[in-house]
Scaffold this motif. Structure first.
Motif, PDB file in Angstrom:
ATOM      1  N   THR A  50       0.817  -1.206   0.000  1.00 54.45           N
ATOM      2  CA  THR A  50       0.000   0.000   0.000  1.00 54.45           C
ATOM      3  C   THR A  50       0.853   1.258   0.000  1.00 54.45           C
ATOM      4  OG1 THR A  50      -0.101   0.259   2.402  1.00 54.45           O
ATOM      5  CG2 THR A  50      -1.720  -1.210   1.409  1.00 54.45           C
ATOM      6  N   VAL A 106       0.367   5.109   1.668  1.00 58.67           N
ATOM      7  CA  VAL A 106      -0.379   5.938   2.602  1.00 58.67           C
ATOM      8  C   VAL A 106       0.325   7.295   2.652  1.00 58.67           C
ATOM      9  CG1 VAL A 106      -1.091   6.237   5.016  1.00 58.67           C
ATOM     10  CG2 VAL A 106      -1.103   3.950   3.981  1.00 58.67           C
ATOM     11  N   GLN A 156       0.547  11.485   4.265  1.00 58.72           N
ATOM     12  CA  GLN A 156       0.255  12.321   5.429  1.00 58.72           C
ATOM     13  C   GLN A 156       0.643  13.751   5.096  1.00 58.72           C
ATOM     14  OE1 GLN A 156       2.360  11.275   9.108  1.00 58.72           O
ATOM     15  NE2 GLN A 156       0.522  11.827  10.251  1.00 58.72           N
ATOM     16  N   ARG A 161      -1.205  16.821   9.421  1.00 58.99           N
ATOM     17  CA  ARG A 161      -2.498  16.158   9.291  1.00 58.99           C
ATOM     18  C   ARG A 161      -2.401  14.661   9.615  1.00 58.99           C
ATOM     19  NH1 ARG A 161      -5.859  19.345   6.068  1.00 58.99           N
ATOM     20  NH2 ARG A 161      -7.515  17.979   6.833  1.00 58.99           N
ATOM     21  N   GLY A 162      -3.524  13.970   9.463  1.00 63.23           N
ATOM     22  CA  GLY A 162      -3.567  12.552   9.745  1.00 63.23           C
ATOM     23  C   GLY A 162      -3.167  11.704   8.551  1.00 63.23           C
ATOM     24  N   LEU A 163      -3.378  10.406   8.703  1.00 61.80           N
ATOM     25  CA  LEU A 163      -3.007   9.433   7.684  1.00 61.80           C
ATOM     26  C   LEU A 163      -4.142   9.253   6.675  1.00 61.80           C
ATOM     27  CD1 LEU A 163      -1.589   6.827  10.203  1.00 61.80           C
ATOM     28  CD2 LEU A 163      -0.238   8.376   8.769  1.00 61.80           C
ATOM     29  N   TRP A 220      -5.126   6.771   3.338  1.00 64.82           N
ATOM     30  CA  TRP A 220      -4.828   5.676   2.423  1.00 64.82           C
ATOM     31  C   TRP A 220      -4.900   6.185   0.987  1.00 64.82           C
ATOM     32  CZ3 TRP A 220      -8.489   3.273  -0.977  1.00 64.82           C
ATOM     33  CH2 TRP A 220      -7.963   2.203  -1.706  1.00 64.82           C
ATOM     34  N   VAL A 269      -3.581   0.524  -3.100  1.00 61.67           N
ATOM     35  CA  VAL A 269      -3.077  -0.801  -2.760  1.00 61.67           C
ATOM     36  C   VAL A 269      -2.973  -1.619  -4.039  1.00 61.67           C
ATOM     37  CG1 VAL A 269      -5.372  -1.758  -2.282  1.00 61.67           C
ATOM     38  CG2 VAL A 269      -3.356  -2.806  -1.243  1.00 61.67           C
ATOM     39  N   TYR A 278       4.219   7.253   2.374  1.00 63.79           N
ATOM     40  CA  TYR A 278       4.773   6.043   2.953  1.00 63.79           C
ATOM     41  C   TYR A 278       4.338   4.834   2.121  1.00 63.79           C
ATOM     42  CZ  TYR A 278       5.284   8.714   7.361  1.00 63.79           C
ATOM     43  OH  TYR A 278       5.614   9.631   8.333  1.00 63.79           O
ATOM     44  N   TYR A 322      -3.622  -4.873   8.281  1.00 64.64           N
ATOM     45  CA  TYR A 322      -3.154  -3.710   9.022  1.00 64.64           C
ATOM     46  C   TYR A 322      -1.677  -3.590   8.682  1.00 64.64           C
ATOM     47  CZ  TYR A 322      -7.294  -5.052  11.649  1.00 64.64           C
ATOM     48  OH  TYR A 322      -8.561  -5.429  11.993  1.00 64.64           O
ATOM     49  N   MET A 323      -1.160  -2.364   8.650  1.00 65.60           N
ATOM     50  CA  MET A 323       0.204  -2.163   8.150  1.00 65.60           C
ATOM     51  C   MET A 323       1.219  -2.369   9.264  1.00 65.60           C
ATOM     52  SD  MET A 323      -0.915  -1.533   5.256  1.00 65.60           S
ATOM     53  CE  MET A 323      -2.682  -1.786   5.361  1.00 65.60           C
ATOM     54  N   ASP A 324       1.988  -3.444   9.176  1.00 61.96           N
ATOM     55  CA  ASP A 324       2.940  -3.713  10.243  1.00 61.96           C
ATOM     56  C   ASP A 324       4.374  -3.354   9.878  1.00 61.96           C
ATOM     57  OD1 ASP A 324       4.000  -7.184  10.140  1.00 61.96           O
ATOM     58  OD2 ASP A 324       3.364  -5.883   8.491  1.00 61.96           O
ATOM     59  N   TRP A 347       6.500  -0.312   7.729  1.00 67.12           N
ATOM     60  CA  TRP A 347       6.416   0.990   7.059  1.00 67.12           C
ATOM     61  C   TRP A 347       7.812   1.450   6.642  1.00 67.12           C
ATOM     62  CZ3 TRP A 347       1.817   4.208   7.079  1.00 67.12           C
ATOM     63  CH2 TRP A 347       0.728   3.644   7.752  1.00 67.12           C
ATOM     64  N   GLY A 348       7.877   2.144   5.525  1.00 73.49           N
ATOM     65  CA  GLY A 348       9.099   2.850   5.199  1.00 73.49           C
ATOM     66  C   GLY A 348       9.171   4.147   5.985  1.00 73.49           C
ATOM     67  N   LYS A 349      10.278   4.856   5.833  1.00 69.54           N
ATOM     68  CA  LYS A 349      10.451   6.135   6.528  1.00 69.54           C
ATOM     69  C   LYS A 349       9.719   7.275   5.825  1.00 69.54           C
ATOM     70  CE  LYS A 349      14.928   4.887   8.506  1.00 69.54           C
ATOM     71  NZ  LYS A 349      14.337   4.487   9.781  1.00 69.54           N
TER      72      LYS A 349
END
Lengths: 119, 108
Positions: free
Chosen positions: A35, A37, A39, A43-45, A47, A50, A95, A105-107, A109-111
């Protein structure tokens, strides 16, 4: 070690295009949907998109209105996001993320890579 | 689209206190809810999935509960490193996941 490393962000003018990449390592890339995502600053995340493990299935947030294209090259363990007709409100950290197997659920993540759309 | 709302927007607490964060869905999502922690300049970290299962390596002070439309993340005793923003995420209509707007837990 499982890792995702995004690249390709930068400053782009409104209406321009950009391609983001996400290099994966430490796991069997083709076994996982992937996926994007984003930001926006402060602000928030949100999506974005995918793609299935094979690349045969792709889905996008309705707000993108066909401007973005997700793809992958399993031979290179790399995920892509082609962005076009960029607008100021596309400014964000992007991301790539891997879902927890079977649970969506995303376990991992890249930086993140920063995209700034401004003239 | 399934809309998630989180409350409160900000929670001001002291280390050692208990934190209770809420996430409400606009329609029933069964137990398909996750929680993330995000610190400034870092990507989110998965804490809880399927409403109550802790992700790998997450301390036992983090717990999740709820089903249907109402969910809670509880931090039993706040450690200094727990001050961060927390997001909920639904996967009920995967692949169209959505996130809540976040709750900031800051130091009182």
């Amino acid at each position: 070690e499982v890792q995702l490393l995004e690249s390709g962000g930068g400053l782009v003018q409104p209406g321009g295009s950009l391609r983001l990449s996400c290099a994966a390592s430490g796991f069997t890339f083709s076994n996982y949907a992937m996926t994007w995502v984003r930001q926006a600053p402060g602000r928030g995340l949100e999506w974005v998109s995918v793609i299935s493990g094979s690349g045969g299935g792709t889905y996008y947030a309705d707000s993108l209105k066909g401007r973005f294209t997700i793809s992958r090259d399993n031979s290179k363990n790399t995920l892509y996001l082609q962005m076009s007709s960029l607008r100021a409100d596309d400014t964000a950290v992007y991301y790539c993320a891997r879902p927890l197997g079977g649970h969506y659920y995303m376990d991992v993540w890249g930086k993140g890579t920063t995209v700034t759309v401004s003239s | 689209e399934i809309v998630l709302t989180q409350s409160p927007a900000t929670l001001s607490l002291s280390p050692g206190e208990r934190a209770t964060l809420s996430c409400r869905a606009s329609q029933s999502i069964s137990s398909y809810l996750g929680w993330y922690q995000q610190k400034p300049g870092q990507p989110p970290r998965l804490l809880i999935y399927d409403a109550s299962s802790r992700a790998t390596g997450i301390p036992a002070r983090f717990s999740g509960s709820g089903s249907g439309t109402d969910f809670t993340l509880t931090i039993s005793s706040l450690e200094p490193e727990d001050f961060a923003v927390y997001y909920c995420q639904q996967r009920s209509n995967w692949p169209r996941i959505t996130f809540g707007p976040g709750t900031k837990v800051d130091i009182k």
